[in-house]
Scaffold this motif. Structure first.
Motif, short mmCIF file in Angstrom:
data_model
loop_
_atom_site.label_atom_id
_atom_site.label_comp_id
_atom_site.label_asym_id
_atom_site.label_seq_id
_atom_site.Cartn_x
_atom_site.Cartn_y
_atom_site.Cartn_z
N PRO A 6 26.47 55.41 -31.62
CA PRO A 6 27.84 55.76 -31.22
C PRO A 6 28.18 55.46 -29.76
CG PRO A 6 26.93 57.51 -32.57
CD PRO A 6 25.81 56.54 -32.29
N GLU A 7 27.20 55.60 -28.85
CA GLU A 7 27.51 55.35 -27.43
C GLU A 7 27.77 53.87 -27.15
OE1 GLU A 7 23.18 55.91 -28.16
OE2 GLU A 7 24.84 57.29 -28.31
N ARG A 8 27.50 53.02 -28.12
CA ARG A 8 27.71 51.58 -27.97
C ARG A 8 29.19 51.19 -28.11
NH1 ARG A 8 24.44 47.38 -31.87
NH2 ARG A 8 25.92 45.68 -31.77
N TYR A 9 30.02 52.10 -28.61
CA TYR A 9 31.42 51.75 -28.92
C TYR A 9 32.39 52.49 -28.01
CZ TYR A 9 29.17 49.73 -32.91
OH TYR A 9 28.34 48.98 -33.69
N GLU A 10 33.19 51.71 -27.28
CA GLU A 10 34.23 52.26 -26.43
C GLU A 10 35.51 52.41 -27.25
OE1 GLU A 10 33.99 50.53 -22.08
OE2 GLU A 10 33.95 48.91 -23.57
N LEU A 11 36.28 53.45 -26.96
CA LEU A 11 37.55 53.67 -27.66
C LEU A 11 38.71 53.12 -26.83
CD1 LEU A 11 37.07 57.32 -28.93
CD2 LEU A 11 36.49 55.20 -30.07
N PHE A 12 39.62 52.45 -27.52
CA PHE A 12 40.83 51.89 -26.91
C PHE A 12 42.02 52.24 -27.78
CE2 PHE A 12 37.65 49.25 -25.00
CZ PHE A 12 38.18 48.76 -23.82
N GLU A 31 30.96 60.35 -26.97
CA GLU A 31 31.68 61.37 -26.21
C GLU A 31 32.81 61.98 -27.04
OE1 GLU A 31 30.97 59.46 -21.77
OE2 GLU A 31 32.62 58.72 -23.02
N ALA A 32 33.47 61.15 -27.84
CA ALA A 32 34.55 61.65 -28.70
C ALA A 32 34.00 62.59 -29.78
CB ALA A 32 35.30 60.49 -29.34
N LEU A 33 32.80 62.31 -30.25
CA LEU A 33 32.17 63.18 -31.25
C LEU A 33 31.83 64.54 -30.65
CD1 LEU A 33 29.82 60.62 -33.01
CD2 LEU A 33 31.71 61.84 -34.08
N ALA A 34 31.61 64.60 -29.34
CA ALA A 34 31.24 65.84 -28.68
C ALA A 34 32.45 66.74 -28.40
CB ALA A 34 30.50 65.54 -27.38
N LEU A 35 33.67 66.20 -28.52
CA LEU A 35 34.87 67.01 -28.22
C LEU A 35 35.20 67.97 -29.34
CD1 LEU A 35 37.17 64.31 -26.62
CD2 LEU A 35 35.86 66.07 -25.48
N ALA A 46 49.15 58.65 -21.39
CA ALA A 46 48.24 59.78 -21.59
C ALA A 46 47.76 59.78 -23.03
CB ALA A 46 48.97 61.09 -21.28
N SER A 47 46.55 60.26 -23.23
CA SER A 47 46.00 60.27 -24.59
C SER A 47 44.90 61.32 -24.72
CB SER A 47 45.44 58.89 -24.95
OG SER A 47 44.34 58.58 -24.11
N HIS A 48 44.58 61.60 -25.94
CA HIS A 48 43.45 62.47 -26.27
C HIS A 48 42.92 62.00 -27.62
CE1 HIS A 48 40.93 65.93 -26.88
NE2 HIS A 48 41.46 66.07 -28.07
N CYS A 49 41.60 61.99 -27.76
CA CYS A 49 41.00 61.56 -29.02
C CYS A 49 39.69 62.33 -29.23
CB CYS A 49 40.72 60.06 -29.01
SG CYS A 49 40.04 59.45 -30.56
#
Length: 168
Positions: free
Chosen positions: A138-144, A164-168, A55-58
């Motif tokens: 930013p949408e070009r980069y997936e987070l891992f 998407e992470a910037l929108a959180l 589980a994760s959150h970013c």
């Protein structure tokens, strides 16, 4: 002894102190930039299949030319015996991976998720990255997550991209 002779030693000492101060300030500025730089990373050829319980959150923010990330990553119910978790961004166009500078950051809200006293403190992270290291949108980069805590060796998709992470 004349005044110029007496002052010559003082001026030499002041010049040496000033040069040392400039060196120290320059060194720290270089290190600050170097620590925040993105590092290219090759994913290992073999990784463990991501655990279903992982589980994760970013969440991310952009300010002053840097991206900062805060969140957590862990396997709920698993106590930490060793900690090694890094935030990694993958460029969808090139397939290249970049590792963000990542440090452990206590997250008290995880107290019930991770057993073992203060073990929950090890699940949190804070990461930062120079925005100039990411030439695309930013949408070009997936987070891992490169998750190697407790002997695991997983490269786990965070399930969102940088936008998407910037929108959180």
């Amino acid at each position: 002894m004349t005044l110029p002779e007496r002052c010559g030693g003082v001026f030499s000492y002041l010049t040496l102190c000033l040069a040392a101060a400039f060196f120290i300030v320059g060194f720290f500025l270089f290190e600050r930039h170097d620590l925040r730089a993105a590092r290219p990373v090759e994913p290992p050829p073999k990784t463990q299949t991501p655990c279903e319980k992982f589980a994760s959150h970013c969440a991310a923010r952009q300010q002053d030319g840097y991206y900062t990330f805060e969140g957590w990553a862990c396997i709920p119910g698993e106590r930490f015996y060793s900690v090694d978790c890094r935030l990694v961004l993958r460029d969808k166009h090139t397939g290249a991976y970049l590792r963000a500078a990542t440090v452990m950051s206590p997250r008290d809200e995880l107290e019930n998720l991770v057993p073992g006293g203060h073990s929950h403190a090890f699940a949190g992270f804070y990461a930062f990255l120079d925005a100039a290291a990411l030439p695309g949108a930013p949408e070009r980069y997936e987070l891992f997550f490169a998750y190697r805590s407790n002997g695991h060796n997983m490269l786990v998709k965070a399930g969102l991209n940088l936008s998407e992470a910037l929108a959180l």
